[in-house]
Design a protein around this motif. Structure first.
Motif, short mmCIF file in Angstrom:
data_model
loop_
_atom_site.label_atom_id
_atom_site.label_comp_id
_atom_site.label_asym_id
_atom_site.label_seq_id
_atom_site.Cartn_x
_atom_site.Cartn_y
_atom_site.Cartn_z
N TRP A 134 16.00 53.86 43.18
CA TRP A 134 15.04 53.70 44.27
C TRP A 134 15.27 52.42 45.08
O TRP A 134 14.41 52.03 45.88
CB TRP A 134 13.60 53.71 43.74
N PRO A 173 8.27 52.20 42.22
CA PRO A 173 7.70 50.95 41.70
C PRO A 173 6.56 50.45 42.58
O PRO A 173 6.52 50.72 43.78
CB PRO A 173 8.88 49.99 41.77
N LEU A 233 9.70 44.64 44.33
CA LEU A 233 9.42 45.94 43.73
C LEU A 233 9.70 45.80 42.24
O LEU A 233 10.81 45.42 41.85
CB LEU A 233 10.30 47.02 44.35
N ARG A 234 8.68 46.08 41.42
CA ARG A 234 8.82 45.89 39.98
C ARG A 234 8.45 47.17 39.24
O ARG A 234 7.41 47.77 39.51
CB ARG A 234 7.89 44.76 39.50
N LEU A 235 9.31 47.57 38.30
CA LEU A 235 9.04 48.77 37.51
C LEU A 235 9.43 48.50 36.06
O LEU A 235 10.55 48.08 35.77
CB LEU A 235 9.84 49.96 38.05
N GLY A 236 8.47 48.77 35.15
CA GLY A 236 8.70 48.54 33.74
C GLY A 236 7.90 47.36 33.23
O GLY A 236 7.52 46.47 33.99
N GLU A 279 10.36 57.68 39.37
CA GLU A 279 9.09 56.99 39.53
C GLU A 279 9.26 55.83 40.49
O GLU A 279 10.20 55.05 40.37
CB GLU A 279 8.61 56.47 38.17
N THR A 285 18.90 43.19 43.73
CA THR A 285 18.34 43.41 42.40
C THR A 285 18.36 42.10 41.63
O THR A 285 19.43 41.52 41.41
CB THR A 285 19.14 44.48 41.63
N PRO A 313 11.51 44.84 32.82
CA PRO A 313 11.30 45.40 34.16
C PRO A 313 12.55 45.31 35.04
O PRO A 313 13.36 44.40 34.91
CB PRO A 313 10.17 44.53 34.72
N GLY A 327 2.63 54.83 43.01
CA GLY A 327 3.00 53.43 43.05
C GLY A 327 2.03 52.55 43.80
O GLY A 327 2.23 51.34 43.88
N PRO A 346 18.56 50.13 40.56
CA PRO A 346 17.77 51.37 40.43
C PRO A 346 18.13 52.39 41.49
O PRO A 346 18.65 52.06 42.56
CB PRO A 346 16.33 50.87 40.61
N VAL A 350 13.56 44.53 38.73
CA VAL A 350 12.95 43.78 39.82
C VAL A 350 13.91 43.75 41.01
O VAL A 350 15.06 43.35 40.87
CB VAL A 350 12.60 42.34 39.39
#
Length: 273
Positions: free
Chosen positions: A184, A210, A247-250, A208, A176, A254, A105, A182, A256
């Motif tokens: 995480w 972020p 924190l951003r994933l995707g 995973e 969120t 995404p 990350g 998430p 966030v």
């Protein structure tokens, strides 16, 4: 003839100080040679993870890397570590370049090394925002070369302090903003006025992680941080304090999570008797 003899005598006499200086300098050179030899860290059977050669970092140690003109060798810095300067003793016959990848990350700096020919030897000094690496590069022919060189690092001052420490600010809002909650989602965030720790729940180890973005006037911007996995907790360590981050994933949809820093709570004053 006497004049010639006198000139010869004076010339020999003048050379004696230089010879004496050389004799005095030789022990110093020998000491340097012995110190460098003792400081060299080369390959050994217990320092490999597949093709990655891993050393325990120690200040002042010289790490050997074996290169080949037909291959590229990679030197991996710690995730989140920034390279400030890379200097090589022989820049005419060695190619030293920098690349960046993403690991755990965080952005990870990779130094790529390639010689122009076999039979060469030089040193490379890497200066980062955390430490100095001393590398000794050797080039050889054939098909053998160092694929990757990396380090493990001892515990240092970046280890998370006790959360109950009165000097810490743990007044952070975590929510969120997009997507589902998430696994995480940070359990807590706190800072000591210089560094910020983002602590994840145990479930985050199996997912995973972020990347972290600083939220500013120009929108989210990726910032440097490093992953810390110790004393039973998984954390991000950021070498600064921020007001807002995400924190951003995707990519397409995404997840966030926004982290916002509140004011440090005032310490309770002791009542006077």
């Amino acid at each position: 003839m006497r004049i010639f003899h006198l000139a010869l005598i004076f010339a020999l006499a003048a050379s004696f100080p230089t010879f004496a200086q050389a004799q005095r300098a030789e022990p110093g050179a020998n000491l340097l040679s012995e110190a460098n030899r003792a400081a060299r860290q080369g390959p050994s059977t217990n320092t490999f993870d597949r093709a990655r050669q891993i050393h325990a970092y120690a200040p002042g140690a010289i790490y050997e890397i074996y290169t080949n003109p037909s291959f590229v060798s990679a030197i991996l810095l710690e995730p989140g570590e920034e390279l400030a300067e890379a200097a090589a003793g022989d820049t005419a016959r060695w190619l030293v370049s920098q690349a960046v990848s993403r690991a755990q990350g965080a952005l990870r700096t990779i130094v790529l090394v390639k010689p122009n020919a076999a039979g060469l030897r030089t040193n490379i000094v890497l200066i980062t925002d955390r430490r100095v690496y001393l590398i000794e590069a050797v080039s050889q022919s054939g098909r053998t070369y160092s694929a990757e060189l990396a380090w493990t690092y001892p515990a240092d001052e970046t280890l998370a302090p006790h959360v109950a420490d009165a000097h810490l600010n743990s007044n952070y809002r975590i929510r969120t903003r997009a997507g589902r909650r998430p696994v995480w989602l940070p359990a807590r965030v706190y800072d000591d006025g210089r560094r910020t720790w983002i602590e994840f729940p145990a479930a985050a180890r199996s997912s995973e992680l972020p990347p972290l973005f600083l939220v500013g006037a120009n929108g989210p911007e990726l910032i440097n941080y490093r992953t810390q996995d110790g004393d039973g907790a998984l954390r991000y360590v950021v070498d600064r304090v921020f007001d807002a981050a995400e924190l951003r994933l995707g990519a397409r949809h995404p997840v966030v999570v926004r982290i916002e820093r509140g004011p440090r709570p005032a310490r309770a004053r002791r009542s006077q008797p």
